[in-house]
Motif scaffolding. Structure first.
Motif, PDB file in Angstrom:
ATOM      1  N   GLY A 152       2.866  15.724   3.723  1.00 18.98           N
ATOM      2  CA  GLY A 152       1.841  16.546   3.079  1.00 18.98           C
ATOM      3  C   GLY A 152       1.982  16.528   1.565  1.00 18.98           C
ATOM      4  N   GLY A 155       0.672  21.287  -2.766  1.00 23.94           N
ATOM      5  CA  GLY A 155       1.505  21.911  -3.793  1.00 23.94           C
ATOM      6  C   GLY A 155       2.988  21.848  -3.458  1.00 23.94           C
ATOM      7  N   ALA A 156       3.349  22.163  -2.219  1.00 26.92           N
ATOM      8  CA  ALA A 156       4.764  22.192  -1.839  1.00 26.92           C
ATOM      9  C   ALA A 156       5.334  20.782  -1.767  1.00 26.92           C
ATOM     10  CB  ALA A 156       4.932  22.906  -0.498  1.00 26.92           C
ATOM     11  N   GLU A 176       0.476  11.474   3.315  1.00 24.83           N
ATOM     12  CA  GLU A 176      -0.694  12.330   3.133  1.00 24.83           C
ATOM     13  C   GLU A 176      -1.810  11.802   4.029  1.00 24.83           C
ATOM     14  OE1 GLU A 176      -1.701  15.286   1.690  1.00 24.83           O
ATOM     15  OE2 GLU A 176      -3.502  14.674   2.768  1.00 24.83           O
ATOM     16  N   LYS A 177      -2.307  12.656   4.900  1.00 23.37           N
ATOM     17  CA  LYS A 177      -3.288  12.146   5.859  1.00 23.37           C
ATOM     18  C   LYS A 177      -4.659  11.894   5.251  1.00 23.37           C
ATOM     19  CE  LYS A 177      -4.826  16.519   7.900  1.00 23.37           C
ATOM     20  NZ  LYS A 177      -4.902  17.274   9.142  1.00 23.37           N
ATOM     21  N   GLY A 182      -3.524  17.025  -2.254  1.00 27.94           N
ATOM     22  CA  GLY A 182      -3.863  18.337  -2.806  1.00 27.94           C
ATOM     23  C   GLY A 182      -4.102  19.457  -1.831  1.00 27.94           C
ATOM     24  N   ASN A 184      -5.092  22.581   0.217  1.00 27.75           N
ATOM     25  CA  ASN A 184      -5.640  23.852  -0.275  1.00 27.75           C
ATOM     26  C   ASN A 184      -5.284  24.086  -1.739  1.00 27.75           C
ATOM     27  OD1 ASN A 184      -6.884  24.573   2.039  1.00 27.75           O
ATOM     28  ND2 ASN A 184      -5.403  26.109   2.667  1.00 27.75           N
ATOM     29  N   THR A 185      -4.195  23.476  -2.187  1.00 32.11           N
ATOM     30  CA  THR A 185      -3.805  23.669  -3.583  1.00 32.11           C
ATOM     31  C   THR A 185      -4.883  23.096  -4.501  1.00 32.11           C
ATOM     32  OG1 THR A 185      -1.520  23.525  -2.874  1.00 32.11           O
ATOM     33  CG2 THR A 185      -1.917  23.329  -5.235  1.00 32.11           C
ATOM     34  N   ALA A 297       1.050  12.118   9.837  1.00 33.43           N
ATOM     35  CA  ALA A 297       2.271  12.306  10.624  1.00 33.43           C
ATOM     36  C   ALA A 297       1.883  12.937  11.954  1.00 33.43           C
ATOM     37  CB  ALA A 297       3.239  13.209   9.877  1.00 33.43           C
ATOM     38  N   ASP A 367      -1.363  20.790  11.740  1.00 32.16           N
ATOM     39  CA  ASP A 367      -0.638  19.632  12.307  1.00 32.16           C
ATOM     40  C   ASP A 367       0.869  19.866  12.316  1.00 32.16           C
ATOM     41  OD1 ASP A 367      -3.077  18.417  12.293  1.00 32.16           O
ATOM     42  OD2 ASP A 367      -2.552  16.827  10.879  1.00 32.16           O
ATOM     43  N   GLU A 565       2.714  26.753   2.817  1.00 23.11           N
ATOM     44  CA  GLU A 565       1.960  27.561   3.783  1.00 23.11           C
ATOM     45  C   GLU A 565       2.345  27.275   5.232  1.00 23.11           C
ATOM     46  OE1 GLU A 565      -2.289  27.528   3.007  1.00 23.11           O
ATOM     47  OE2 GLU A 565      -2.676  28.926   4.660  1.00 23.11           O
TER      48      GLU A 565
HETATM   49  P1  ADP Z   1       0.797  23.903   0.492  1.00 26.97           P
HETATM   50  O1  ADP Z   1       0.038  24.892  -0.359  1.00 26.97           O
HETATM   51  O2  ADP Z   1       1.676  24.540   1.496  1.00 26.97           O
HETATM   52  O3  ADP Z   1       1.442  22.836  -0.307  1.00 26.97           O
HETATM   53  P2  ADP Z   1      -1.594  22.382   0.879  1.00 26.97           P
HETATM   54  O4  ADP Z   1      -2.737  22.820   1.679  1.00 26.97           O
HETATM   55  O5  ADP Z   1      -1.724  22.436  -0.598  1.00 26.97           O
HETATM   56  O6  ADP Z   1      -0.330  23.181   1.374  1.00 26.97           O
HETATM   57  O7  ADP Z   1      -1.220  20.878   1.229  1.00 26.97           O
HETATM   58  C1  ADP Z   1      -0.939  20.425   2.517  1.00 26.97           C
HETATM   59  C2  ADP Z   1      -1.172  18.924   2.533  1.00 26.97           C
HETATM   60  O8  ADP Z   1      -0.676  18.380   3.755  1.00 26.97           O
HETATM   61  C3  ADP Z   1      -2.642  18.533   2.461  1.00 26.97           C
HETATM   62  O9  ADP Z   1      -2.820  17.590   1.440  1.00 26.97           O
HETATM   63  C4  ADP Z   1      -2.932  17.935   3.834  1.00 26.97           C
HETATM   64  O10 ADP Z   1      -3.929  16.939   3.811  1.00 26.97           O
HETATM   65  C5  ADP Z   1      -1.577  17.381   4.211  1.00 26.97           C
HETATM   66  N1  ADP Z   1      -1.380  17.209   5.661  1.00 26.97           N
HETATM   67  C6  ADP Z   1      -1.683  18.098   6.632  1.00 26.97           C
HETATM   68  N2  ADP Z   1      -1.356  17.613   7.838  1.00 26.97           N
HETATM   69  C7  ADP Z   1      -0.809  16.382   7.621  1.00 26.97           C
HETATM   70  C8  ADP Z   1      -0.283  15.369   8.462  1.00 26.97           C
HETATM   71  N3  ADP Z   1      -0.242  15.508   9.788  1.00 26.97           N
HETATM   72  N4  ADP Z   1       0.176  14.232   7.899  1.00 26.97           N
HETATM   73  C9  ADP Z   1       0.131  14.053   6.552  1.00 26.97           C
HETATM   74  N5  ADP Z   1      -0.385  14.962   5.709  1.00 26.97           N
HETATM   75  C10 ADP Z   1      -0.838  16.118   6.226  1.00 26.97           C
END
Ligand code: ADP
Length: 599
Positions: A152, A155-156, A176-177, A182, A184-185, A297, A367, A565
């Motif tokens: 992912g 932000g984190a 990153e899927k 980015g 929600n960030t 993933a 996911d 999150e």
């Molecule tokens: P946080 O604020 O916790 O960092 P975000 O919503 O900003 O969370 O980012 C989560 C990221 O993870 C997004 O870019 C989303 O597309 C990505 N993501 C979610 N599920 C998967 C997955 N199965 N494989 C790869 N990336 C993923």
């Protein structure tokens, strides 16, 4: 508070896939032998006032990336476009379903992509279906080794990647899927609460870690984990400096206030969430982290000792095994856009079905939680789902103009023309109160003095134009406003008079509001209709102070760390606005440090 992209700009530049790669106008390299086209191509779709400009990257007739260069669609509708990008890339086809609620935008977007494909000298029929491509590809799954694997690029995940590459030479891979980073960030304003920050100091606002702790803990109805809250409290300010001075995030010289914070302590990055995320991506890439886009993933790979050693991921229909020598960091965000999961876990709102929109990116569907459950992770607080109160009924997304309520004076009235809440209360309590009003719809009223003082017309001109078109905003006398929304004029007048009498006395006898208890003027107003949307999922995997994921047996799951999150426990039953950034940065960095040093 998380906010939608745009912030008064028409141009959005969505996070760059292959950041080093600069797109140029219609450059192609023909694979003569195969008759397949590679390169980047622009396409535009115009319809009356609306336009969308995209850039499509083709690799041997396979769409590997689509970038939205410009558009003037409704704020919030870029979510629909990003969902379409995902679908198009996943299928290698423009024969994808329009996004419900955004059909016109979807059609324009698909037309723009089609025009880009035409500019490549091929037609949509020349795009082989993804199954065909994956059959042609190596039948065996490929394997990629690294030291630290982050799932992912939000932000984190990005904070973890930067931290992991800051020292040493670990091979860091981020999955990153989506075709851009980015989550929600990116959709947010990037607001960052930090006690004792430089803007507070310049304004002479006194604040302390203790006060910050109290606000977070009480904001979460005293259900948050005190140890985890303390970590955020102690790291918020140092990490704000880290973002500014090391990562290169530029902050505005004013700050903001959000419900539940005793004082204003929220830094605001220039360019909101989109620029914030792009700055993080640039830094991560500059430091040598590898971001693998369009790579989803799907499950953890666990060795015979129960240690998480990697993940199985899918890209263009092909399975790739990523093996991480040191650790895997889960940073996939929450599940606000997954209606099924909302319905399954919600314990508070009595059904968060599809009739309640979300402010989330369509990628945020839980996911990571599904993967973590299979790996034996313990969950905390999944039933605590946050609604955001003041959203546009046409899009489900925040109103930028609501800045007036947060930082100055506005009234909220229901269909009967009555106030029903302290307008300055937390998003949790506001949402709760809103859902009890007729049709769960309310109206925000802002007077001309506030409009002028807050420069609303200048700052949010684009939003205002859109809102008129959507029929959710009216400007005029109180009579005009009430006529427009069919509200009882006399009752609204009475409500204003009553509120003004409280302002004179300095005491809100109905709802106890203390902040900006100032009279509402009597000439021209803005009024807009508001509904609640699903915003944040407070629950997630249990972590300890080292960001290790805790299993159902109460022990850390070896090799697995989590941040952001996707984790639960920090915000208790309710996350205060502008706490997402300090949380994601703090635990993202800690997760990286732990993955580097722990066994
Ligand atoms: P946080 O604020 O916790 O960092 P975000 O919503 O900003 O969370 O980012 C989560 C990221 O993870 C997004 O870019 C989303 O597309 C990505 N993501 C979610 N599920 C998967 C997955 N199965 N494989 C790869 N990336 C993923």
């Amino acid at each position: 508070m998380k906010r939608v992209v745009l912030a008064g700009l028409f141009i959005i530049i969505i996070g760059c896939f292959l950041t080093a790669c600069k797109f140029q106008d219609n450059i192609k390299t023909k694979e003569e032998a195969e008759g397949a086209v590679s390169g980047t191509f622009r396409g535009e779709a115009k319809e009356q006032e609306e336009y969308i400009l995209v850039e499509v990257m083709l690799q041997k007739n396979q769409i590997s990336h689509i970038e939205i260069l410009k558009h003037n669609e409704t704020p919030g509708f870029e979510k629909a476009m990003t969902q379409l990008i995902d679908d198009i890339v996943a299928k290698n086809s423009i024969e994808v379903d329009a996004v419900s609620g955004a059909t016109k935008t979807s059609k324009r977007f698909l037309k723009a992509v089609e025009n880009a494909i035409t500019a490549a000298g091929i037609t949509s029929k020349d795009l082989p279906p993804i199954e065909e491509l994956s059959n042609k590809a190596d039948e065996k799954s490929s394997k990629i080794d690294c030291d630290i694997l982050i799932i992912g690029a939000g932000g984190a995940g990005l904070s973890a990647a930067i931290e992991a590459r800051s020292e040493g030479d670990d091979r860091v891979v981020l999955l990153e899927k989506m075709s851009f980073g980015g989550g929600n960030t990116r959709m947010s304003g990037g607001e960052y609460a930090a006690p004792g920050n430089w803007v507070q100091t310049s304004l002479g606002i006194e604040d302390s870690e203790d006060l910050f702790f109290k606000d977070i803990y009480e904001g979460g109805n005293k259900k948050g984990n005190k140890d985890l809250i303390n970590i955020v409290v102690q790291n918020a300010l140092p990490n704000a400096y880290w973002l500014r001075d090391f990562v290169g995030v530029e902050y505005k010289d004013y700050q903001s206030w959000y419900g539940g914070h005793t004082v204003s302590r929220t830094l605001w990055p220039v360019g909101d969430g989109p620029k914030y995320v792009d700055t993080l991506i640039d830094k991560a890439v500059e430091l040598g982290a590898n971001i693998h886009y369009n790579t989803r993933a799907e499950e953890f790979i666990v060795n015979e000792e129960g240690k998480v050693i990697g993940v199985r991921a899918k890209r263009s229909g092909k399975i790739i095994e990523y093996i991480a020598e040191k650790g895997v960091i889960l940073a996939t965000g929450g599940f606000g856009a997954n209606v099924e999961m909302r319905m399954k876990y919600d314990t508070r709102w009595n059904g968060l079905d599809e009739s309640i929109p979300t402010t989330n990116s369509p990628a945020i569907v839980g996911d990571g939680l599904i993967m973590a459950e299979k790996a034996g992770a313990n969950f905390i607080g999944l039933g605590d789902i946050q609604l955001y109160p003041i959203n546009n009924p046409a899009t489900g997304n925040y109103y930028f103009m609501d800045y007036a309520r947060l930082n100055s004076n506005a009234l909220l009235v229901n269909k009967n023309g009555k106030r029903f809440v302290d307008e300055k209360d937390t998003r949790d309590r506001l949402s709760n109160a809103m859902l009890k009003q007729p049709d769960a719809k309310v109206y925000e009223l802002i007077d001309s003095q506030v409009i002028q003082d807050m420069k609303l017309e200048l700052l949010y001109e684009n939003e205002i134009v859109k809102c008129y078109e959507q029929g959710v905003l009216v400007r005029g006398s109180l009579q005009d406003c009430c006529d427009y929304f069919d509200l009882p004029l006399e009752k609204v007048k009475k409500t204003i008079n009553r509120f003004n009498s409280f302002a004179e006395k300095g005491k809100d006898e109905d709802f106890g509001r203390t902040k900006n208890l100032e009279k509402i003027g009597d000439d021209t107003y803005y009024m807009f209709s508001c509904i609640v949307s699903v915003h944040h999922t407070m629950g997630g995997v249990e972590i300890d102070t080292h960001a290790r994921v805790i299993g159902k047996d109460g022990k850390p799951i070896k090799g697995l760390y989590a941040a952001g999150e996707v984790t639960g426990g920090i915000h208790g039953e309710n996350r205060l606005g502008s706490l997402s950034m300090p949380d994601t940065v703090t635990f993202g960095r800690i997760a990286a440090q732990s993955a580097k040093t722990m066994k």
